[in-house]
Enzyme design. Structure first.
Site, PDB file in Angstrom:
ATOM      1  N   ARG A 232       0.851  -1.184   0.000  1.00 56.79           N
ATOM      2  CA  ARG A 232       0.000   0.000   0.000  1.00 56.79           C
ATOM      3  C   ARG A 232       0.891   1.239   0.000  1.00 56.79           C
ATOM      4  O   ARG A 232       1.937   1.283   0.640  1.00 56.79           O
ATOM      5  CB  ARG A 232      -0.916   0.017   1.227  1.00 56.79           C
ATOM      6  CG  ARG A 232      -1.721  -1.240   1.440  1.00 56.79           C
ATOM      7  CD  ARG A 232      -2.707  -1.513   0.347  1.00 56.79           C
ATOM      8  NE  ARG A 232      -3.890  -0.670   0.439  1.00 56.79           N
ATOM      9  CZ  ARG A 232      -4.902  -0.727  -0.428  1.00 56.79           C
ATOM     10  NH1 ARG A 232      -4.850  -1.559  -1.453  1.00 56.79           N
ATOM     11  NH2 ARG A 232      -5.945   0.057  -0.276  1.00 56.79           N
ATOM     12  N   GLU A 261      -3.220   7.991  -6.052  1.00 56.18           N
ATOM     13  CA  GLU A 261      -3.252   7.246  -7.320  1.00 56.18           C
ATOM     14  C   GLU A 261      -4.412   7.713  -8.202  1.00 56.18           C
ATOM     15  O   GLU A 261      -5.557   7.643  -7.776  1.00 56.18           O
ATOM     16  CB  GLU A 261      -3.362   5.743  -7.039  1.00 56.18           C
ATOM     17  CG  GLU A 261      -2.137   5.187  -6.328  1.00 56.18           C
ATOM     18  CD  GLU A 261      -2.220   3.698  -6.018  1.00 56.18           C
ATOM     19  OE1 GLU A 261      -1.191   3.110  -5.643  1.00 56.18           O
ATOM     20  OE2 GLU A 261      -3.313   3.113  -6.154  1.00 56.18           O
ATOM     21  N   HIS A 284       0.552   0.438 -10.098  1.00 55.28           N
ATOM     22  CA  HIS A 284      -0.333  -0.426  -9.304  1.00 55.28           C
ATOM     23  C   HIS A 284      -0.850  -1.604 -10.142  1.00 55.28           C
ATOM     24  O   HIS A 284      -2.051  -1.885 -10.185  1.00 55.28           O
ATOM     25  CB  HIS A 284      -1.505   0.374  -8.735  1.00 55.28           C
ATOM     26  CG  HIS A 284      -2.078  -0.248  -7.493  1.00 55.28           C
ATOM     27  ND1 HIS A 284      -2.564   0.483  -6.440  1.00 55.28           N
ATOM     28  CD2 HIS A 284      -2.249  -1.555  -7.135  1.00 55.28           C
ATOM     29  CE1 HIS A 284      -3.025  -0.318  -5.492  1.00 55.28           C
ATOM     30  NE2 HIS A 284      -2.838  -1.565  -5.893  1.00 55.28           N
TER      31      HIS A 284
END
Length: 317
Positions: A232, A261, A284
């Site tokens: 994370r 993000e 990601h």
């Protein structure tokens, strides 16, 4: 029963999301901005979200809502305490990326350890021709065999990273929780930071783990240490990471997650990605092999069907 998936664009084109096996109405939205969440869920029984945030205020305004089906493992975008109080069930996805994420972690480690980005860029710039011979040695290359990997967090993904690392001849240390005495099979947190050649983060993001790695922790690391974060974004103080890279406190870092993000162009990790060949940033996607995404999609519908049938499956609330 009405279902709404608020961010279908978080699954790649070509992933098959089968219709649930019960009478239903389905509404999918590629993306849902915060100001439209409540409106789109007003008459919905089951909400499906990946990264859309569901806070207490929004949940309290949805008396019809019975289930939040998270299309991911992480649940920090949903107020679980509010769901408990409001009688809203919550389920998530588990163990779907047991190949994809560990392989991505190892790919980041290998790319950094062998300085692939630096060599690739130098070849593009004509350095090979300038060298006058069959190879050149501008950037150091490290074998993985014999190096020590420190794992912070030891869930399913971390255990699978450990298997791959040991198969490559690496030694593995598993960190105890920060500030706690190490029990059997664990090494104290600070000792892992000080001894590991490579550190990989696999923690959930919560109040205890936010900025788990910051200035103090970087000062404990060796100058050649590689830091990997496919967990994370908020686990690392990103300004402190930028400073550590700038001051060569660590050997490099590979990140697949960011606290924001997508990150803004001025975000510290975007600056690092542009400036340092020993920093790799991917968007990601560690979880996002085709096989893993299809398993996620299948499990998502399994979770929903189990709820409607009165069975608890992958329940958080």
């Amino acid at each position: 029963m009405k279902l709404a998936f608020l961010d279908t664009d978080t699954l790649a084109p070509g992933i098959q999301l089968r219709p649930p096996g019960f009478d239903h109405r389905w509404q999918g939205y590629g993306h849902t901005p915060p100001e439209q969440v409540q409106q789109r869920l007003a008459d919905v029984d089951i909400a499906i979200v990946n990264k859309v945030k569901l806070n207490r205020e929004t949940l309290s305004a949805l008396p019809r809502l019975r289930l939040v089906a998270i299309a991911a493992t992480g649940s920090d975008n949903v107020d679980l305490a509010a769901c408990r109080e409001l009688g809203i069930a919550v389920c998530n996805i588990r163990d779907y990326a047991r190949n994809s994420v560990p392989e991505h972690v190892l790919a980041l480690i290998m790319a950094l350890g062998r300085n692939l980005l630096a060599y690739h860029s130098s070849v593009q710039a004509g350095r090979w021709q300038e060298s006058g011979q069959f190879c050149y040695f501008d950037y150091p290359i490290r074998d993985l065999a014999g190096q020590t990997l420190g794992l912070i967090g030891y869930g399913t993904i971390a255990r699978d990273v450990e298997k791959l690392a040991r198969a490559l001849g690496m030694q593995v240390m598993v960190a105890a929780r920060k500030g706690q005495v190490a029990g059997a099979g664990r090494v104290e947190f600070d000792e892992v930071l000080a001894r590991a050649d490579i550190i990989s983060l696999h923690c959930p993001l919560n109040a205890d783990t936010r900025h788990l790695i910051s200035t103090r922790e970087f000062e404990l690391m060796q100058s050649h240490t590689l830091l990997i974060n496919a967990g994370r974004g908020g686990l690392v103080d990103e300004d402190a990471l930028l400073t550590a890279l700038d001051q060569q406190q660590i050997g490099g870092a590979g990140f697949d997650v960011v606290s924001e993000e997508p990150p803004s162009p001025t975000h510290p990790l975007m600056k690092a990605a542009r400036q340092y060949s020993n920093f790799i940033l991917t968007p990601h996607v560690a979880w996002a092999s085709q096989a893993a995404m299809q398993r996620l999609a299948d499990q998502l519908i399994d979770n929903i069907e189990a709820f409607v049938a009165g069975r608890e499956q992958n329940r958080l609330v």
